[in-house]
Scaffold this active site. Structure first.
Site, PDB file in Angstrom:
ATOM      1  N   ALA A 260       0.326   0.505   6.226  1.00  0.00           N
ATOM      2  CA  ALA A 260       0.945   1.043   7.425  1.00  0.00           C
ATOM      3  C   ALA A 260       1.320  -0.115   8.353  1.00  0.00           C
ATOM      4  O   ALA A 260       0.627  -1.112   8.405  1.00  0.00           O
ATOM      5  CB  ALA A 260      -0.047   1.979   8.138  1.00  0.00           C
TER       6      ALA A 260
ATOM      7  N   ASP B 178      -4.667  -0.865  -1.709  1.00  0.00           N
ATOM      8  CA  ASP B 178      -5.962  -0.675  -1.070  1.00  0.00           C
ATOM      9  C   ASP B 178      -6.891  -0.127  -2.162  1.00  0.00           C
ATOM     10  O   ASP B 178      -6.527   0.839  -2.855  1.00  0.00           O
ATOM     11  CB  ASP B 178      -5.778   0.349   0.066  1.00  0.00           C
ATOM     12  CG  ASP B 178      -6.672   0.106   1.265  1.00  0.00           C
ATOM     13  OD1 ASP B 178      -7.032  -1.063   1.534  1.00  0.00           O
ATOM     14  OD2 ASP B 178      -7.016   1.089   1.944  1.00  0.00           O
TER      15      ASP B 178
ATOM     16  N   ASP C 121       0.790  -1.240   0.000  1.00  0.00           N
ATOM     17  CA  ASP C 121       0.000   0.000   0.000  1.00  0.00           C
ATOM     18  C   ASP C 121       0.825   1.296   0.000  1.00  0.00           C
ATOM     19  O   ASP C 121       0.513   2.219   0.763  1.00  0.00           O
ATOM     20  CB  ASP C 121      -0.960   0.021   1.204  1.00  0.00           C
ATOM     21  CG  ASP C 121      -2.004  -1.090   1.146  1.00  0.00           C
ATOM     22  OD1 ASP C 121      -1.945  -1.917   0.222  1.00  0.00           O
ATOM     23  OD2 ASP C 121      -2.874  -1.123   2.035  1.00  0.00           O
TER      24      ASP C 121
ATOM     25  N   GLU D  62     -14.039  -5.296   4.766  1.00  0.00           N
ATOM     26  CA  GLU D  62     -12.728  -4.701   4.994  1.00  0.00           C
ATOM     27  C   GLU D  62     -11.695  -5.800   4.776  1.00  0.00           C
ATOM     28  O   GLU D  62     -11.998  -6.983   4.944  1.00  0.00           O
ATOM     29  CB  GLU D  62     -12.637  -4.132   6.421  1.00  0.00           C
ATOM     30  CG  GLU D  62     -11.288  -3.525   6.800  1.00  0.00           C
ATOM     31  CD  GLU D  62     -10.833  -2.354   5.912  1.00  0.00           C
ATOM     32  OE1 GLU D  62     -10.699  -2.560   4.684  1.00  0.00           O
ATOM     33  OE2 GLU D  62     -10.586  -1.257   6.439  1.00  0.00           O
TER      34      GLU D  62
ATOM     35  N   CYS E 267      -2.110  -2.639   7.566  1.00  0.00           N
ATOM     36  CA  CYS E 267      -2.008  -3.576   6.451  1.00  0.00           C
ATOM     37  C   CYS E 267      -0.701  -4.356   6.440  1.00  0.00           C
ATOM     38  O   CYS E 267      -0.684  -5.519   6.029  1.00  0.00           O
ATOM     39  CB  CYS E 267      -2.263  -2.845   5.140  1.00  0.00           C
ATOM     40  SG  CYS E 267      -4.009  -2.361   5.015  1.00  0.00           S
TER      41      CYS E 267
ATOM     42  N   HIS F  70     -10.775   0.679  -2.670  1.00  0.00           N
ATOM     43  CA  HIS F  70     -12.138   0.742  -2.126  1.00  0.00           C
ATOM     44  C   HIS F  70     -13.141   1.356  -3.096  1.00  0.00           C
ATOM     45  O   HIS F  70     -12.822   2.342  -3.778  1.00  0.00           O
ATOM     46  CB  HIS F  70     -12.148   1.606  -0.859  1.00  0.00           C
ATOM     47  CG  HIS F  70     -11.279   1.106   0.249  1.00  0.00           C
ATOM     48  ND1 HIS F  70     -11.255  -0.205   0.654  1.00  0.00           N
ATOM     49  CD2 HIS F  70     -10.413   1.767   1.065  1.00  0.00           C
ATOM     50  CE1 HIS F  70     -10.401  -0.328   1.663  1.00  0.00           C
ATOM     51  NE2 HIS F  70      -9.868   0.847   1.933  1.00  0.00           N
TER      52      HIS F  70
ATOM     53  N   HIS G  45     -10.660   7.079   1.511  1.00  0.00           N
ATOM     54  CA  HIS G  45      -9.283   6.947   1.012  1.00  0.00           C
ATOM     55  C   HIS G  45      -9.209   5.830  -0.021  1.00  0.00           C
ATOM     56  O   HIS G  45     -10.049   4.924  -0.036  1.00  0.00           O
ATOM     57  CB  HIS G  45      -8.315   6.651   2.174  1.00  0.00           C
ATOM     58  CG  HIS G  45      -8.554   5.313   2.805  1.00  0.00           C
ATOM     59  ND1 HIS G  45      -9.546   5.094   3.735  1.00  0.00           N
ATOM     60  CD2 HIS G  45      -7.966   4.107   2.617  1.00  0.00           C
ATOM     61  CE1 HIS G  45      -9.550   3.829   4.096  1.00  0.00           C
ATOM     62  NE2 HIS G  45      -8.596   3.192   3.424  1.00  0.00           N
TER      63      HIS G  45
ATOM     64  N   LYS H 128      -7.060  -5.085  -2.861  1.00  0.00           N
ATOM     65  CA  LYS H 128      -7.800  -5.640  -1.723  1.00  0.00           C
ATOM     66  C   LYS H 128      -8.840  -4.666  -1.194  1.00  0.00           C
ATOM     67  O   LYS H 128      -8.755  -3.465  -1.443  1.00  0.00           O
ATOM     68  CB  LYS H 128      -6.828  -6.017  -0.603  1.00  0.00           C
ATOM     69  CG  LYS H 128      -6.036  -4.835  -0.101  1.00  0.00           C
ATOM     70  CD  LYS H 128      -5.013  -5.276   0.917  1.00  0.00           C
ATOM     71  CE  LYS H 128      -4.136  -4.120   1.324  1.00  0.00           C
ATOM     72  NZ  LYS H 128      -4.870  -2.957   1.859  1.00  0.00           N
TER      73      LYS H 128
ATOM     74  N   SER I 251     -15.543   0.807   5.449  1.00  0.00           N
ATOM     75  CA  SER I 251     -14.537   1.287   6.407  1.00  0.00           C
ATOM     76  C   SER I 251     -14.549   2.810   6.533  1.00  0.00           C
ATOM     77  O   SER I 251     -13.863   3.355   7.390  1.00  0.00           O
ATOM     78  CB  SER I 251     -13.138   0.818   5.981  1.00  0.00           C
ATOM     79  OG  SER I 251     -12.651   1.566   4.881  1.00  0.00           O
TER      80      SER I 251
HETATM   81  C1  VGL Z   1      -4.740   0.809   5.700  1.00  0.00           C
HETATM   82  C2  VGL Z   1      -6.216   1.861   7.103  1.00  0.00           C
HETATM   83  C3  VGL Z   1      -7.226   1.712   6.173  1.00  0.00           C
HETATM   84  C4  VGL Z   1      -3.341   0.341   5.451  1.00  0.00           C
HETATM   85  C5  VGL Z   1      -5.736   0.644   4.769  1.00  0.00           C
HETATM   86  O1  VGL Z   1      -2.941   0.220   4.280  1.00  0.00           O
HETATM   87  O2  VGL Z   1      -2.610   0.091   6.442  1.00  0.00           O
HETATM   88  N1  VGL Z   1      -4.990   1.403   6.863  1.00  0.00           N
HETATM   89  N2  VGL Z   1      -6.982   1.107   5.010  1.00  0.00           N
HETATM   90 ZN    ZN Z   2      -8.373   1.164   3.432  1.00  0.00          ZN
END
Ligand code: VGL
Ligand code: ZN
Length: 194
Positions: free
Chosen positions: A142, A54, A12, A103, A146, A56, A73, A96, A62
């Site tokens: 992060a 990521d 990500d 989620e 993830c 969405h 995001h 994903k 989420s």
């Molecule tokens: C993530 C919060 C929401 C990540 C993804 O990539 O860590 N964190 N969606």
């Molecule tokens: Zn996300």
């Protein structure tokens, strides 16, 4: 040199998780040069490099508007969902959390990006196994979401897992989340380097 059964998973490294993005991680873009070095080394050795993204829908569960915990995001096809412009992207991309009501922090929930229905695409574990991968190095964004989920799932799927700490940054919704995430990964059997 990466081991002959190793792969690199870049998690990500997308604009929305970098400074100026919708869910910016402090210093998120600092992982780019570090991971680029890893990417070049794996590519030079002919070992797989895979990227998670990521991905969405705009009304994803989420998001706060839908009762979730995150700002909007990484909406599919938006600039925020693009990889950081300086990231070296050469390899397979696994998308994903692309279904509205599901989620998915782990790259192992992802499907190979391609034409048509994502759910019809290969998942990450089968894709890696088909290439003889037994060990995965994981870094990106992060650490406490993830990256953590991807490392824990890697272990659960029977891969050896190594967290590239210098190539990862945390959201730290609460102070200490990063250390807790690293401890969780180690407790599950993952190694930590960098
Ligand atoms: C993530 C919060 C929401 C990540 C993804 O990539 O860590 N964190 N969606
Ligand atoms: Zn996300």
């Amino acid at each position: 040199m990466p081991e002959p059964d190793a792969a690199l998973i870049v998690v990500d490294v997308q604009n929305d998780f970098c400074p100026g993005g919708a869910l910016a991680v402090t210093d998120g873009d600092a992982v780019v040069p570090v991971l680029n070095d890893w990417i070049r080394r794996f590519a030079a050795a002919g070992r797989p490099v895979v990227y998670t993204q990521d991905w969405h829908p705009e009304d994803h569960c989420s998001f706060k508007e839908q009762g979730g915990i995150w700002p909007v995001h990484c909406v599919q096809g938006s600039p925020g969902a693009d990889f950081h412009k300086d990231l070296v992207v050469q390899g397979a991309v696994f998308r994903k959390a692309f279904a509205r009501d599901k989620e998915g922090y782990s790259g192992f929930d992802g499907r190979l990006s391609g034409e048509g229905d994502l759910t019809a695409q290969p998942d990450l574990a089968s894709w890696l196994r088909a290439r003889g991968v037994r060990k995965v190095y994981v870094g990106g964004l992060a650490t406490d979401y993830c990256v953590r989920a991807t490392v824990l799932d890697a272990v659960r799927h029977g891969f050896q897992a190594v967290l590239i700490r210098s190539g990862s940054r945390a959201v730290n919704v609460s102070p200490g989340d990063e250390e807790k995430a690293v401890a969780d990964m180690q407790a599950a059997g993952a190694a930590v380097i960098g």
